[in-house]
Design an enzyme around this catalytic site. Structure first.
Site, mmCIF file in Angstrom:
data_model
loop_
_atom_site.group_PDB
_atom_site.id
_atom_site.type_symbol
_atom_site.label_atom_id
_atom_site.label_comp_id
_atom_site.label_asym_id
_atom_site.label_seq_id
_atom_site.Cartn_x
_atom_site.Cartn_y
_atom_site.Cartn_z
ATOM 1 N N LYS A 61 50.814 1.990 62.795
ATOM 2 C CA LYS A 61 50.693 3.482 61.189
ATOM 3 C C LYS A 61 49.061 3.294 61.483
ATOM 4 C CE LYS A 61 51.207 5.138 57.586
ATOM 5 N NZ LYS A 61 50.740 5.883 57.743
ATOM 6 N N LYS A 111 44.024 -4.392 59.358
ATOM 7 C CA LYS A 111 44.174 -3.882 58.245
ATOM 8 C C LYS A 111 45.179 -3.940 57.392
ATOM 9 C CE LYS A 111 41.929 0.632 57.864
ATOM 10 N NZ LYS A 111 41.481 2.158 57.471
ATOM 11 N N LYS A 123 45.846 4.573 65.774
ATOM 12 C CA LYS A 123 45.293 5.415 65.563
ATOM 13 C C LYS A 123 45.767 7.023 67.158
ATOM 14 C CE LYS A 123 42.295 5.904 62.934
ATOM 15 N NZ LYS A 123 42.145 5.351 60.824
ATOM 16 N N ASP A 178 43.314 11.162 58.103
ATOM 17 C CA ASP A 178 42.223 10.641 58.880
ATOM 18 C C ASP A 178 41.190 11.923 58.344
ATOM 19 O OD1 ASP A 178 41.006 8.065 60.103
ATOM 20 O OD2 ASP A 178 39.914 9.232 60.711
ATOM 21 N N THR A 196 42.328 5.512 49.033
ATOM 22 C CA THR A 196 40.905 4.910 48.870
ATOM 23 C C THR A 196 40.038 4.709 48.135
ATOM 24 O OG1 THR A 196 42.027 6.347 51.449
ATOM 25 C CG2 THR A 196 40.221 4.593 51.865
ATOM 26 N N ASN A 252 36.641 13.146 50.181
ATOM 27 C CA ASN A 252 37.612 12.490 49.349
ATOM 28 C C ASN A 252 37.388 11.521 49.373
ATOM 29 O OD1 ASN A 252 39.924 12.132 48.465
ATOM 30 N ND2 ASN A 252 41.628 11.450 50.803
ATOM 31 N N SER A 310 49.824 4.298 51.321
ATOM 32 C CA SER A 310 50.779 4.696 52.383
ATOM 33 C C SER A 310 51.950 4.221 52.561
ATOM 34 C CB SER A 310 49.664 4.865 53.764
ATOM 35 O OG SER A 310 49.044 6.047 53.930
#
Ligand code: GLU
Length: 423
Positions: free
Chosen positions: A73, A97, A109, A149, A193, A228, A356
């Site tokens: 993820k 994480k 990623k 991202d 986030t 964001n 997510s």
């Protein structure tokens, strides 16, 4: 011995992060070998027909670092500085994480080396669809689940899910998270986030301040990066009564010792905060912002913003890493010597991937939750992760980063052992 000699494929930065843990964890040679390289690296080129009729080919990557805990993820970024080593490090951090938050996910990623501001919307859409076409066999709701991202957003995820579903011949919203709500996105994902970071900061303040009376005292905050993550966090902390004294974006920063009027520039229709429109403020550079004497400094832009060059000039008491890897390893040591507390990215900005996960669960159930429920569950999960880390660091006297890494790695290795990979 072969394991030691075989240094190919190593993620150099991940290896040195693992070395920091050696004392706390005493990892074996095999464990180090397993964790210091990604399981799968995909590098590819994406040919895109540009608006002028010519074809440009973009360098692209996807690194699936570790999948012991579940499907990998992590987001996909569009940035001119994207390179394979950086994507490997960011994938490693995603693995930590997800593990730390107790999610059933491994870490990954992706990135494309591109300056998205130079592309038209049509070109960006074709680039995104091209990305999916190149890797569709290697991703999927139970394989690897990308997300937004740096410079990617819900619109990009909508193209992504559309292309993937067309290739597979069925609607598969769980292939990515961070989608628009109408296409299977989750309530609360956009601000997750930032909200997660705010919960972490609040929890940390409660722990160090102790008494109720003290808890209410507003703190002074400087935020680098007002997109964001930084912008939403600024709005939340302002709403909670804290004083945002400085903020910056790519065009530079603004400062006011008595606190910026965040509401005046953030309540715009497109939800972007227009910092340059704020009146009666002092213009400062990004570098000056980092060096302000505030209670809390929040780097929420790109990686490697605090390095050996500026670490000894930092005056904040606490740093919350809302960007991924904003502090270099050497700088981290300098900050520790200066007794500055750093709440690391793998904990502070995990709110995004936590929601997510909620989105992915909702996609598989085809049943959608209210924003209140999402936010409540986010609070519960991130506070639990914070408490576990804080408790360990109080016990061992290790930094919050080392404690967070240890807990995360312990869980990954347990899964590897139970699978029979090691041990
Ligand atoms: N890009 C975000 C991060 O670095 C979110 C990843 C996700 O939701 O998968 O945590």
């Amino acid at each position: 011995m072969d394991i030691i000699k075989e240094n190919k494929n190593i993620c150099i930065d991940c290896k040195s992060r693992l070395e920091l843990l050696q004392e706390a964890m005493n990892l074996s040679i095999t464990e180090n070998a397993l964790l210091s390289r990604p399981r799968r690296v995909i590098t590819f080129g994406i040919p895109v027909r540009m608006d002028n009729g010519e074809v440009s080919v973009f360098n692209a990557y996807r690194v699936q670092y570790n999948n012991a805990l579940g499907p990998t993820k992590g987001g996909i970024r569009y940035h001119p500085d994207v390179d394979l080593e950086e994507v490997k490090t960011l994938a490693f951090l995603m693995a930590l994480k997800c593990s730390l938050a107790g999610l059933p996910f491994g870490g990954a990623k992706g990135g494309v080396e591109v300056d998205p501001t130079k592309l038209s919307k049509g070109e960006l859409e074709r680039l995104t669809r091209g990305y999916v076409r190149e890797i569709h066999q290697l991703i999927g709701p139970n394989i690897d689940v990308p997300a937004p991202d740096v410079n990617t957003n819900a619109e990009v995820m909508a193209w992504f899910v559309d292309e993937y579903s067309k290739i597979k011949g069925e609607f598969l919203p769980g292939v990515v998270t961070g989608k628009p709500i109408i296409l299977g996105g989750s309530e609360g994902r956009e601000e997750a986030t930032a909200l997660g970071g705010a919960f972490v900061l609040k929890r940390y303040m409660e722990k160090i301040r102790g008494s109720k009376k003290n808890n209410k005292k507003p703190i002074t905050v400087a935020i680098q990066g007002f997109g964001n993550v930084g912008g939403n966090l600024g709005k939340i902390l302002d709403d909670w009564g804290h004083k945002i004294v400085a903020a910056s974006d790519a065009d530079g920063g603004i400062y006011k010792s008595t606190g910026l009027d965040i509401k005046s520039v953030c309540n715009t229709k497109d939800s972007r905060c227009k910092l340059h429109e704020m009146k009666n403020v002092k213009r400062i550079s990004n570098e000056e912002l980092l060096q302000l004497p505030v209670d809390v400094l929040i780097p929420a832009a790109l990686s490697k913003q605090i390095t050996v060059k500026n670490a000894d000039k930092i005056k904040a008491k606490t740093i919350i890493e809302m960007a991924n890897a904003p502090i270099s390893e050497e700088a981290d040591k300098i900050l520790a010597d200066k007794k500055i507390t750093v709440i690391p990215d793998v904990l502070a900005n995990s709110g995004g991937v936590i929601v997510s996960y909620f989105e992915w669960v909702q996609n598989s159930d085809n049943h959608y939750w209210s924003k209140d429920k999402v936010n409540e569950m986010l609070k519960e999960k991130i506070e639990k992760a914070f408490d576990n880390v804080f408790e360990l660091s109080q016990k061992t006297k290790d930094s919050i980063r080392i404690s967070a890494y240890s807990l995360a790695i312990r869980r990954i290795l347990n899964a590897e052992k139970l699978r029979g990979t090691i041990g």
